[in-house]
Design an enzyme around this catalytic site. Structure first.
Site, PDB file in Angstrom:
ATOM      1  N   ASP A 166     -17.336 -26.448  94.642  1.00  0.00           N
ATOM      2  CA  ASP A 166     -17.762 -25.714  95.798  1.00  0.00           C
ATOM      3  C   ASP A 166     -16.783 -24.343  95.226  1.00  0.00           C
ATOM      4  O   ASP A 166     -16.863 -23.523  94.741  1.00  0.00           O
ATOM      5  CB  ASP A 166     -16.709 -26.405  96.987  1.00  0.00           C
ATOM      6  N   HIS A 209     -14.407 -22.724 102.094  1.00  0.00           N
ATOM      7  CA  HIS A 209     -15.121 -23.462 102.053  1.00  0.00           C
ATOM      8  C   HIS A 209     -14.990 -25.116 101.579  1.00  0.00           C
ATOM      9  O   HIS A 209     -14.952 -26.232 101.913  1.00  0.00           O
ATOM     10  CB  HIS A 209     -16.492 -22.658 101.758  1.00  0.00           C
ATOM     11  N   ASN A 223      -0.271 -39.895 106.348  1.00  0.00           N
ATOM     12  CA  ASN A 223       0.531 -38.699 105.831  1.00  0.00           C
ATOM     13  C   ASN A 223       0.974 -37.842 107.050  1.00  0.00           C
ATOM     14  O   ASN A 223       2.302 -37.194 107.740  1.00  0.00           O
ATOM     15  CB  ASN A 223       0.588 -38.034 105.298  1.00  0.00           C
ATOM     16  N   ALA A 311     -30.582 -31.064  96.902  1.00  0.00           N
ATOM     17  CA  ALA A 311     -30.965 -32.425  97.657  1.00  0.00           C
ATOM     18  C   ALA A 311     -31.988 -33.248  97.997  1.00  0.00           C
ATOM     19  O   ALA A 311     -32.784 -33.998  98.202  1.00  0.00           O
ATOM     20  CB  ALA A 311     -30.600 -32.389  98.921  1.00  0.00           C
ATOM     21  N   TYR A 313     -34.336 -33.045  95.540  1.00  0.00           N
ATOM     22  CA  TYR A 313     -34.394 -33.807  94.054  1.00  0.00           C
ATOM     23  C   TYR A 313     -34.194 -35.817  94.719  1.00  0.00           C
ATOM     24  O   TYR A 313     -33.355 -36.141  95.362  1.00  0.00           O
ATOM     25  CB  TYR A 313     -33.892 -33.854  92.989  1.00  0.00           C
ATOM     26  N   ASP A 339     -32.238 -38.617 103.055  1.00  0.00           N
ATOM     27  CA  ASP A 339     -31.696 -39.486 103.007  1.00  0.00           C
ATOM     28  C   ASP A 339     -30.904 -40.685 104.529  1.00  0.00           C
ATOM     29  O   ASP A 339     -31.075 -41.762 105.115  1.00  0.00           O
ATOM     30  CB  ASP A 339     -31.328 -40.022 102.208  1.00  0.00           C
ATOM     31  N   SER A 370     -23.229 -29.138 105.141  1.00  0.00           N
ATOM     32  CA  SER A 370     -21.451 -29.094 104.414  1.00  0.00           C
ATOM     33  C   SER A 370     -20.699 -29.559 104.753  1.00  0.00           C
ATOM     34  O   SER A 370     -20.462 -30.122 103.725  1.00  0.00           O
ATOM     35  CB  SER A 370     -20.832 -27.539 104.040  1.00  0.00           C
TER      36      SER A 370
END
Ligand SMILES: [Ca+2]
Ligand SMILES: [Ca+2]
Ligand SMILES: [Ca+2]
Length: 821
Positions: A166, A209, A223, A311, A313, A339, A370
């Site tokens: 990223d 990002h 935590n 993506a 592919y 998917d 994202s």
């Protein structure tokens, strides 16, 4: 013409796609006009020329650099030498023969030794952008995808690493600092080893990002700070391939992928993309997949049927975005290669950073594909932690098959807007084999092909734990055998030893480790109509989900039960002495189809026949006055023998007695046989005499005598014979019964009272003598006396029912006159 059209369609697509864009640049250098003509538009034999033409839009590919791969190391040296290129002008993808070179594809294609190289466009990648018009909310996205119960199965661990490729990262963010594996990270955007965000432009549009994406994959969980993350204990390999402004290219992204694979990543999360195919990047992805590293990428945020690359592919797990209502986010790209969708709009919280705060800042709304993508990467990490060897294809199928079919899919298994649905982390982990089993054996203690209605049978199932989880028989997620197909069906074979009508059995063992066998045992019983039933079962981990269907079913044919029986032997003392006790044994074979029991459903007992009569041979060893004996065996299956042992106590009175029995089976009825014992008793007192009873309809009165001749005479005169009224002592004793006749009334009268006898004699009754002698003991049979004022007649009976009937018809009850037998 044809190619120009293609170029313009790419250009317009780029205009529409807000989030990811890949730019292929081809800058034609002035130094090579003759070669340019050679690799022209029309030269269909030149693949390289096509690449150049496809990506000559500078917003799609870098026009000043290319990616070059040498066929071998030696080729590199000779190629550089023959073209006078300095090796310092190349940047290598570590451990590969691939480099970025600051020459256009066009320039490269004109160099010598073309057979030594492959040339690729340096396509531009951009961070997936974030719509900023969403509402603040908490982390609804985790509950939505059933994360809590997934964490019951696996929380992953530090050995599972998610490479987040990223922009740069807030390395010291409080919720990520312990999760980053900085030593394994790299910055390919700036070609240095420091992945800190903002080193070139702290105010860059996408400076945050990488931090946000990393936090959704695997923010430090449990935590007490910030966020929880789907990937829980997984670590993060931070790889910077995009600039602070959100741009990268084929080289930086591909280098990131190779680096991730070579540095131990289990999963790669790509919240980036472009609008065009990119064969060099595709090779990098295939490298990852062939090394068993899972690749997850964003579908893009342009609201169109235009899933971004990589993506698009099909081998990649392509992730779209959904909202809190499981509706496709309006921006989320769709298409045949989608998917899955995961939460990506409606306020997904994430870690973030800006120029002021790089350690404690959070975003209330990190939105877009994202946002969805690293959550799926987190899920892939959980799957990898369960099944480290699982392949890209397997992980993709676990995620697809576990997905919830949302309303927008209109009942379909797949839709271009939702792929195979919205992720369900728990269901995917179950499919990944957390809970799976193999049927080792199934058995029953009865022949289920001939199970009588109402008959109980005990079923046993041995199941092998082929999953990764240890099965527990208690706690929050006990493993149970449950009705299946349909799930949770209320079974008509339910018995009280089930947990409920849909849960047949708990695991018998307290726990069963992977690879070991577990046992389930339960009873079935059904009173349903005779016929064939197919009872299907499966295992369920409560509050987690169903196991794989291992094909467990019991075919049961219910038949009508039969009480058929056969006498095997009937042993007793045929000639006995009065009051002696002799042994008796009756053996009866069960020729029916149900198992007889000593106690329980089909209790088989040897009754006196007729039912509820009393036997003169009753002994204190009998089960009751009605039941001579219970069987010796605790159970007697069909075709086996039941043994009835009991004693006979011969009566005081001599005579030839006939004892008859009958087998009674609870819930089933009487058997079809009557074991009979003929016993001659001697050495005691004489046998009782019968009192014959008669009725004259014309007189409306009864007459009783022990004299069979007298009985025969009056029968001939029109009296109806009504059978033996009772029996009386054969010998004289202190209780005579006096008989009288009144000629005027035409009636007989019997009494044991001397006073009463004397009184009626004085009133004109003829005394006819002692009729018989009553019993001297009051434990024998009472004789009830009645008088009808309208008939002016007496009536005697030993039958209390008959007594009650005539009382209701106007007869006065005058008490018990005496006792007989
Ligand atoms: Ca750097
Ligand atoms: Ca946290
Ligand atoms: Ca796919």
């Amino acid at each position: 013409m044809k190619k120009s059209k293609y170029i313009s369609s790419i250009a317009s697509a780029v205009g529409i796609f807000i989030l990811l864009l890949l730019i292929v640049i081809s800058i034609y250098t002035p130094g090579a006009p003759q070669n340019k003509k050679q690799n022209s538009l029309n030269d269909k034999n030149s693949k390289k020329a096509e690449n150049i033409l496809e990506y000559q839009d500078p917003s799609i590919a870098d026009q000043k650099s290319s990616v070059i791969s040498f066929n071998s190391k030696g080729d590199k040296e000779s190629f550089l030498k023959s073209n006078s290129i300095n090796s310092n002008d190349l940047i290598q993808i570590p451990s590969t023969n691939s480099y970025q070179i600051n020459l256009s594809q066009e320039q490269l294609s004109e160099l010598n030794d073309q057979d030594k190289i492959k040339i690729y466009p340096n396509v531009i990648y951009r961070a997936t952008a974030t719509p900023n018009d969403e509402l603040y909310s908490q982390q609804w996205n985790l509950a939505k995808v059933s994360a809590p119960s997934a964490w019951d199965i696996s929380k992953s661990s530090a050995s599972i690493k998610i490479a987040v490729i990223d922009t740069g990262f807030a390395k010291f963010h409080q919720d990520l600092v312990n999760k980053f594996d900085l030593a394994s990270g790299y910055d390919f955007a700036n070609n240095d080893s420091d992945v800190a965000a903002g080193t070139t432009n702290i105010n860059g549009a996408y400076v945050y990002h990488g931090t946000s994406a990393a936090s959704l994959a695997a923010a430090e969980t449990n935590n007490s700070v910030g966020l929880a993350s789907l990937g829980w204990g997984s670590r993060i390999i931070p790889i910077q391939s995009l600039s602070d402004d959100g741009f990268g290219n084929t080289f930086t992204v591909s280098a990131g992928i190779y680096h991730a694979v070579n540095n131990g990543a289990s999963v790669i999360s790509l919240s980036l993309g472009s609008t065009v195919p990119d064969s060099f990047l595709e090779n990098a992805i295939n490298y990852a997949i062939s090394n068993n590293v899972i690749v997850v990428a964003a579908s893009g945020n342009e609201s169109c049927n235009c899933i971004n690359y990589p993506a698009n592919y099909s081998s990649v797990i392509a992730v779209g975005s959904s909202d809190p209502s499981d509706v496709r986010s309006s921006f989320s790209n769709f298409g045949n290669n989608l998917d899955i969708v995961a939460p990506g709009s409606g306020g997904v919280r994430a870690a973030t950073m800006n120029s002021i705060n790089q350690t404690t800042l959070y975003s209330s709304n990190f939105s877009g594909t994202s946002s969805s993508t690293p959550q799926v990467a987190g899920l892939a990490a959980l799957i990898k932690s369960l099944r480290p060897s699982s392949t890209q294809t397997e992980v993709e199928s676990y995620i697809r098959n576990g997905a919830d079919k949302v309303a927008g899919m209109a009942g379909q298994n797949f839709s271009t807007s939702y792929g195979y649905g919205r992720i369900n982390a728990t269901a995917s982990l179950v499919r990944a084999g957390a809970y799976s089993w193999q049927l080792q054996s199934q058995s029953s203690d009865k022949n289920l092909n001939l199970l009588p209605r109402g008959e109980k049978s005990t079923l046993t199932v041995i199941a092998k734990n082929t999953g990764t989880q240890t099965w527990q028989n208690s706690g929050p997620n006990p493993v149970r055998l449950a009705t299946y197909a349909p799930q949770d069906r209320a079974s008509t074979f339910y018995t009280s030893n089930w947990i409920s009508q849909s849960r047949a059995s708990n695991l018998l063992e307290s726990e069963v480790a992977p690879g070991s066998n577990g046992t389930f045992q339960f009873d079935i019983q059904s009173g349903s109509a005779a016929g064939q039933y197919n009872e299907k079962f499966n295992l369920v981990a409560e509050n987690i989900g169903w196991f794989n269907d291992a094909g467990l079913n019991f075919l049961i044919t219910l038949i009508n039960p039969s009480s058929s029986a056969q006498i095997v032997s009937n042993t007793y003392t045929a000639s006995s002495t009065a009051t002696s006790i002799t042994p008796s044994q009756i053996i009866i074979k069960n020729t029916g189809n149900v198992t007889w029991f000593k106690t329980g459903v089909y209790t088989a007992d040897l009754y006196i026949n007729p039912y509820n009569s009393t036997s003169p041979f009753q002994d204190s060893s009998w089960f009751s006055s009605a039941i001579a004996s219970r069987m010796q065996e605790s159970s007697v299956a069909p075709n086996s023998n039941a043994t009835f042992n009991f004693s006979l106590k011969s009566p005081q009175i001599n005579g030839s007695y006939t004892q008859q029995y009958r087998l009674g089976i609870t819930n089933l009825g009487w058997s079809n046989l009557y074991p009979t014992q003929n016993i001659n008793v001697s050495g005691g007192t004489e046998e009782y005499k019968p009192v014959y009873r008669h009725y004259s309809p014309s007189r409306g009165s009864h007459f009783y005598t022990t004299d069979l001749n007298e009985s025969n005479i009056i029968r001939a005169q029109g009296w109806n014979f009504e059978g033996i009224a009772w029996r009386v002592s054969p010998n004289p004793n202190s209780k005579p019964v006096y008989r009288h006749y009144s000629p005027s009334r035409g009636r007989h009268f019997y009494t044991t009272s001397q006073n009463e006898s004397n009184t009626i004699r004085s009133q004109g009754w003829n005394y006819e003598g002692v009729a018989w002698y009553a019993s001297e003991t009051t434990t024998s049979q009472p004789i009830y006396r009645h008088y009808s004022p309208t008939r002016r007649a007496h009536f005697y009976t030993k039958d209390l029912n008959e007594s009650n009937i005539i009382r209701s018809q106007g007869w006065n009850f005058e008490g018990i006159e005496y006792y007989a037998f």
